[in-house]
Design an enzyme around this catalytic site. Sequence first.
Site, PDB file in Angstrom:
ATOM      1  N   LYS A 165       0.858  -1.193   0.000  1.00 23.33           N
ATOM      2  CA  LYS A 165       0.000   0.000   0.000  1.00 23.33           C
ATOM      3  C   LYS A 165       0.894   1.244   0.000  1.00 23.33           C
ATOM      4  O   LYS A 165       1.555   1.535   0.996  1.00 23.33           O
ATOM      5  CB  LYS A 165      -0.886   0.046   1.247  1.00 23.33           C
ATOM      6  CG  LYS A 165      -1.868   1.213   1.194  1.00 23.33           C
ATOM      7  CD  LYS A 165      -2.392   1.625   2.555  1.00 23.33           C
ATOM      8  CE  LYS A 165      -1.590   2.702   3.198  1.00 23.33           C
ATOM      9  NZ  LYS A 165      -1.624   4.011   2.513  1.00 23.33           N
ATOM     10  N   GLY A 216       7.805   5.145   7.471  1.00 29.42           N
ATOM     11  CA  GLY A 216       6.969   6.333   7.612  1.00 29.42           C
ATOM     12  C   GLY A 216       7.275   7.017   8.923  1.00 29.42           C
ATOM     13  O   GLY A 216       8.365   6.854   9.490  1.00 29.42           O
ATOM     14  N   SER A 217       6.300   7.762   9.408  1.00 29.57           N
ATOM     15  CA  SER A 217       6.529   8.573  10.602  1.00 29.57           C
ATOM     16  C   SER A 217       6.534   7.710  11.868  1.00 29.57           C
ATOM     17  O   SER A 217       5.997   6.591  11.878  1.00 29.57           O
ATOM     18  CB  SER A 217       5.433   9.625  10.712  1.00 29.57           C
ATOM     19  OG  SER A 217       4.189   8.973  10.820  1.00 29.57           O
ATOM     20  N   ALA A 219       4.870   8.315  14.590  1.00 23.99           N
ATOM     21  CA  ALA A 219       3.497   8.174  15.095  1.00 23.99           C
ATOM     22  C   ALA A 219       2.779   7.027  14.389  1.00 23.99           C
ATOM     23  O   ALA A 219       2.137   6.183  15.048  1.00 23.99           O
ATOM     24  CB  ALA A 219       2.737   9.484  14.889  1.00 23.99           C
ATOM     25  N   GLY A 221       4.210   4.560  12.862  1.00 23.90           N
ATOM     26  CA  GLY A 221       4.917   3.324  13.217  1.00 23.90           C
ATOM     27  C   GLY A 221       4.396   2.741  14.520  1.00 23.90           C
ATOM     28  O   GLY A 221       4.202   1.525  14.649  1.00 23.90           O
ATOM     29  N   GLU A 238      10.949   1.314   9.769  1.00 23.32           N
ATOM     30  CA  GLU A 238      11.923   2.355   9.392  1.00 23.32           C
ATOM     31  C   GLU A 238      11.220   3.691   9.568  1.00 23.32           C
ATOM     32  O   GLU A 238      10.383   4.074   8.742  1.00 23.32           O
ATOM     33  CB  GLU A 238      12.351   2.177   7.923  1.00 23.32           C
ATOM     34  CG  GLU A 238      13.099   0.891   7.637  1.00 23.32           C
ATOM     35  CD  GLU A 238      14.526   0.874   8.171  1.00 23.32           C
ATOM     36  OE1 GLU A 238      14.954   1.863   8.798  1.00 23.32           O
ATOM     37  OE2 GLU A 238      15.203  -0.143   7.971  1.00 23.32           O
ATOM     38  N   CYS A 272      14.537  10.578   5.153  1.00 26.77           N
ATOM     39  CA  CYS A 272      14.578  10.115   6.547  1.00 26.77           C
ATOM     40  C   CYS A 272      15.942  10.388   7.161  1.00 26.77           C
ATOM     41  O   CYS A 272      16.040  10.965   8.238  1.00 26.77           O
ATOM     42  CB  CYS A 272      14.228   8.633   6.615  1.00 26.77           C
ATOM     43  SG  CYS A 272      15.205   7.621   5.511  1.00 26.77           S
ATOM     44  N   GLU A 369      11.413  16.714  13.846  1.00 31.22           N
ATOM     45  CA  GLU A 369      11.866  16.397  12.491  1.00 31.22           C
ATOM     46  C   GLU A 369      11.171  17.347  11.515  1.00 31.22           C
ATOM     47  O   GLU A 369       9.957  17.286  11.354  1.00 31.22           O
ATOM     48  CB  GLU A 369      11.499  14.950  12.137  1.00 31.22           C
ATOM     49  CG  GLU A 369      12.011  14.556  10.763  1.00 31.22           C
ATOM     50  CD  GLU A 369      11.513  13.195  10.276  1.00 31.22           C
ATOM     51  OE1 GLU A 369      10.376  12.808  10.596  1.00 31.22           O
ATOM     52  OE2 GLU A 369      12.274  12.542   9.535  1.00 31.22           O
TER      53      GLU A 369
END
Length: 463
Positions: A165, A216-217, A219, A221, A238, A272, A369
């Site tokens: 996705k 992804g972020s 949050a 994750g 990651e 990242c 970030e």
Amino acid sequence: MTIGGAPAPAAEAFGVVNPTSGEVFAECPSASSDQLDEAVRAARRAFEDWRRTPDETRQAALDEAATLLEEHAEPMARLLTLEQGKPLNGLGSRFELGGAAAWTRATAALTVAEEVLQDNDAGKIVLKKKPLGVVGSITPWNFPLMIAIWHVMPALRAGNTVVIKPSPYTPFTTLRLVELLNEALPPGVVNVVTGGDDLGKRMSAHPDIDKMVFTGSIAAGRSVMRSSADTLKRLTLELGGNDAGIVLPDADPAAIAEGLFWGAFINSGQTCAALKRLYVPDALYGDVCDALAGFASTVRVGDGLDEESMLGPVQNERQFDKLRGLVDDAKRTGGTVLCGGEPMDRSGYFYPVTVIADLADDAALVVEEQFGPALPVLGYTDLDDAVARANASTNGLGGSVWSPNVAQAADVGERLECGTVWVNKHGAIQPNAPFGGIKQSGFGVEFAQQGLDEYFYGQVLFR
Ligand code: NAD
């Protein structure tokens, strides 16, 4: 979408914005819950044969996929620029396409070997490597194609099947990628569903997905980890970074400016493992700031389809607003803007390269970030103090040290709490070196033999 090797239209769709114009440029299918189930069922069915397919056949399929990527590189690069905004040139879309093919070939070339743990009169013990089953992959919008490759290729090489996705901001290159992959692979081995964050949540909780690989972020994750708990899925996460770079007192500002610049501003800072905080000794502070701002003035920010552009817009409005808020806050709290600092006066999400001096350690631009083209430069008097400040973060993705004395820089680098350390560069990654974060930047690694091993379980055979 592609499910079970066939095109899968959806009843509903959502608009996708071209960040260069700020306007919707295409409609993307929105997968229903039933379609997700169908994709997982297709992957499960395909797994029965794919897990038993000889490894050489899987290698050959990956090589064929790499060839397909090379053959379709230019239209794919244009599609990537349309949806993501990054320039065709520089470290942009063509670079990403090249990386995607190279990573695919490198993954094909890895070795899958069992390990003999004991072989003597007392008997033989062998560690076998077995595929996990159906892998769910969720990707972000910054390097949509490259990250899809990083998830999908090792999963396939290890004998798993995949449901991917992509981010709803950048779904099209992944849709096209999976179409192409289905020319080289049996039906159902790779499936793609598109939709928003809820679809990702359903994947993470899905009872018939065995492992999630998520980029992804932090949050999101955490949310993936929570949703995966009931089914105890294997996870590779990651997540975000807030990488520090430390310039040592013997560095030459003019010599390191270009490396610092691209370490921070690759992909407009939407990377990242980009340099997100820079610590500079007091004696070099003014010179490093001037050299960075000077280099920034030579870099052209513009429409990604323009062959002259080296950086494009910020990818989406949410990220643009976040960046603008962080820079405005930095200005209010005593930051000195050395270049940039205000959105560009044009349509789309264009924000110029921004370098900010004189901020306190607790400024939001330093602590959070930024994931955009704004770099805080911070002074230091004592190196131990700089290392402590660099490590005072819940993130731990990458870090760098800058000095002509490479051995000394490497020693300082080893004191940084992060998964990768670079000397005189920042953010370099290679398919033969594992990459991953510590602390809240996630766990597990990608790339190389260690990355491939994340897609197996070990079965110990006593005989
Ligand atoms: P994001 O977390 O908002 O979205 C990433 C993906 O997760 C999207 O496909 C989204 O639809 C999905 N998602 C969102 N919420 C979810 C949930 N609750 N459950 C399941 N799926 C969910 O991230 P983004 O804004 O697309 O990407 C930027 C972030 O990604 C940055 O923090 C960046 O540092 C990080 N990143 C990390 C790496 C790495 O290798 N460590 C690489 C690239 C990006």
